[in-house]
Design a protein around this motif. Sequence first.
Motif, short mmCIF file in Angstrom:
data_model
loop_
_atom_site.label_atom_id
_atom_site.label_comp_id
_atom_site.label_asym_id
_atom_site.label_seq_id
_atom_site.Cartn_x
_atom_site.Cartn_y
_atom_site.Cartn_z
N SER A 8 47.73 33.19 40.23
CA SER A 8 48.07 34.36 41.04
C SER A 8 48.76 35.44 40.23
O SER A 8 48.84 36.58 40.65
CB SER A 8 48.96 33.95 42.21
OG SER A 8 50.15 33.37 41.71
N GLU A 11 45.94 39.42 36.35
CA GLU A 11 45.41 40.65 36.93
C GLU A 11 43.98 40.85 36.44
O GLU A 11 43.68 40.66 35.25
CB GLU A 11 46.25 41.86 36.51
CG GLU A 11 47.65 41.82 37.07
CD GLU A 11 48.46 43.03 36.67
OE1 GLU A 11 49.62 43.12 37.04
OE2 GLU A 11 47.87 43.88 35.96
N PRO A 12 43.08 41.22 37.31
CA PRO A 12 41.69 41.44 36.89
C PRO A 12 41.60 42.64 35.98
O PRO A 12 42.28 43.64 36.16
CB PRO A 12 40.95 41.67 38.21
CG PRO A 12 42.00 42.17 39.15
CD PRO A 12 43.27 41.48 38.75
N GLN A 14 39.83 45.88 34.38
CA GLN A 14 39.00 46.96 34.89
C GLN A 14 38.38 47.71 33.72
O GLN A 14 39.01 47.93 32.70
CB GLN A 14 39.83 47.93 35.74
CG GLN A 14 40.39 47.29 37.00
CD GLN A 14 41.15 48.29 37.84
OE1 GLN A 14 41.33 49.42 37.43
NE2 GLN A 14 41.58 47.85 39.02
N GLN A 27 34.49 42.37 42.23
CA GLN A 27 35.94 42.59 42.20
C GLN A 27 36.56 42.26 43.56
O GLN A 27 37.62 41.61 43.64
CB GLN A 27 36.23 44.03 41.80
CG GLN A 27 37.72 44.33 41.65
CD GLN A 27 37.96 45.75 41.17
OE1 GLN A 27 37.01 46.48 40.89
NE2 GLN A 27 39.21 46.13 41.09
N LYS A 28 35.90 42.69 44.62
CA LYS A 28 36.43 42.41 45.96
C LYS A 28 36.41 40.91 46.25
O LYS A 28 37.35 40.36 46.84
CB LYS A 28 35.61 43.16 47.01
CG LYS A 28 35.86 44.66 47.00
CD LYS A 28 35.04 45.35 48.09
CE LYS A 28 35.29 46.85 48.09
NZ LYS A 28 34.50 47.55 49.13
N LYS A 29 35.33 40.23 45.82
CA LYS A 29 35.26 38.79 46.04
C LYS A 29 36.34 38.06 45.26
O LYS A 29 36.96 37.11 45.76
CB LYS A 29 33.88 38.27 45.64
CG LYS A 29 32.74 38.81 46.50
CD LYS A 29 32.89 38.41 47.96
CE LYS A 29 31.74 38.94 48.80
NZ LYS A 29 31.91 38.59 50.25
N GLU A 31 39.19 39.33 44.36
CA GLU A 31 40.46 39.62 45.03
C GLU A 31 40.62 38.74 46.28
O GLU A 31 41.73 38.28 46.60
CB GLU A 31 40.51 41.10 45.42
CG GLU A 31 40.66 42.03 44.22
CD GLU A 31 40.59 43.49 44.63
OE1 GLU A 31 40.31 43.75 45.83
OE2 GLU A 31 40.79 44.37 43.77
N LYS A 32 39.49 38.50 46.94
CA LYS A 32 39.53 37.62 48.12
C LYS A 32 39.90 36.19 47.72
O LYS A 32 40.70 35.52 48.39
CB LYS A 32 38.18 37.64 48.82
CG LYS A 32 38.15 36.82 50.10
CD LYS A 32 36.78 36.94 50.78
CE LYS A 32 36.73 36.09 52.05
NZ LYS A 32 35.41 36.18 52.73
N GLU A 34 41.57 35.37 45.04
CA GLU A 34 42.98 35.39 44.63
C GLU A 34 43.89 35.38 45.86
O GLU A 34 44.91 34.66 45.89
CB GLU A 34 43.24 36.64 43.78
CG GLU A 34 44.65 36.70 43.23
CD GLU A 34 44.84 37.91 42.33
OE1 GLU A 34 45.97 38.09 41.84
OE2 GLU A 34 43.86 38.66 42.12
N GLU A 35 43.53 36.17 46.86
CA GLU A 35 44.33 36.19 48.09
C GLU A 35 44.27 34.84 48.81
O GLU A 35 45.27 34.34 49.34
CB GLU A 35 43.82 37.31 49.01
CG GLU A 35 44.61 37.44 50.30
CD GLU A 35 44.05 38.53 51.18
OE1 GLU A 35 44.60 38.74 52.28
OE2 GLU A 35 43.04 39.16 50.79
N SER A 38 46.50 32.52 46.85
CA SER A 38 47.92 32.86 46.95
C SER A 38 48.49 32.57 48.34
O SER A 38 49.70 32.32 48.48
CB SER A 38 48.13 34.33 46.59
OG SER A 38 47.43 35.15 47.50
#
Length: 208
Positions: A8, A11-12, A14, A27-29, A31-32, A34-35, A38
Amino acid sequence: MLRNNSYSESEPKQSDNQPSKEQLIIQKKLEKVEEFVSTSHNVPLTPYKFINEEEFFSTMDEVWDNLDAAFDEAYSILEEKQRILQQAHAERHSLLQEAHQEAERIKNQTRIVQQARQEAAQIQTQTQQECEADRRETWEEIQKLRQKTESECEQLRRDAEQYAASVLMDLEHDLKEMLKVTRNGRSTLNPNEGKETPQKPKPKRKAS
């Protein structure tokens, strides 16, 4: 399924360039995921978490599905970059060839101009030498002609003097003969006048 909490904290990365559609989806997947990780419950007294395995793998499958398109796009971008590099290399090679040909053309023109100047200088020198030779030859011919003319004039003068001397001698002889005839005529007309012994006429001198 257990997962370390240290994930967690990452950081991805960019890209400096604007991300594509597939990259945004990935990226959204991520982040999902990671969320999802976490917000999962911690295992007591451990750095691990409880996660829903089915939901986790479902999300990861979506990531992998979009990775294929992202890889294809990356390959396309690499191929396009390679094509641009090859085209730039070909254009650079063509420009270098044109520059080399232009330099060779200018070099040849310079060589031609230098050769023309050298030939012009040689022609000028040769012309000057020929003119000088003609001048000397003409001067020598004039001198020879002058000497010949003077010699001929001198010969004509001597011939004229000899001719004049011969004419005068003939005239003198004729006058003497006429004087003799005149005296004889007077003696005939006046026998007693001036009895003088006639003198013999001088012999006629031959013209030299």
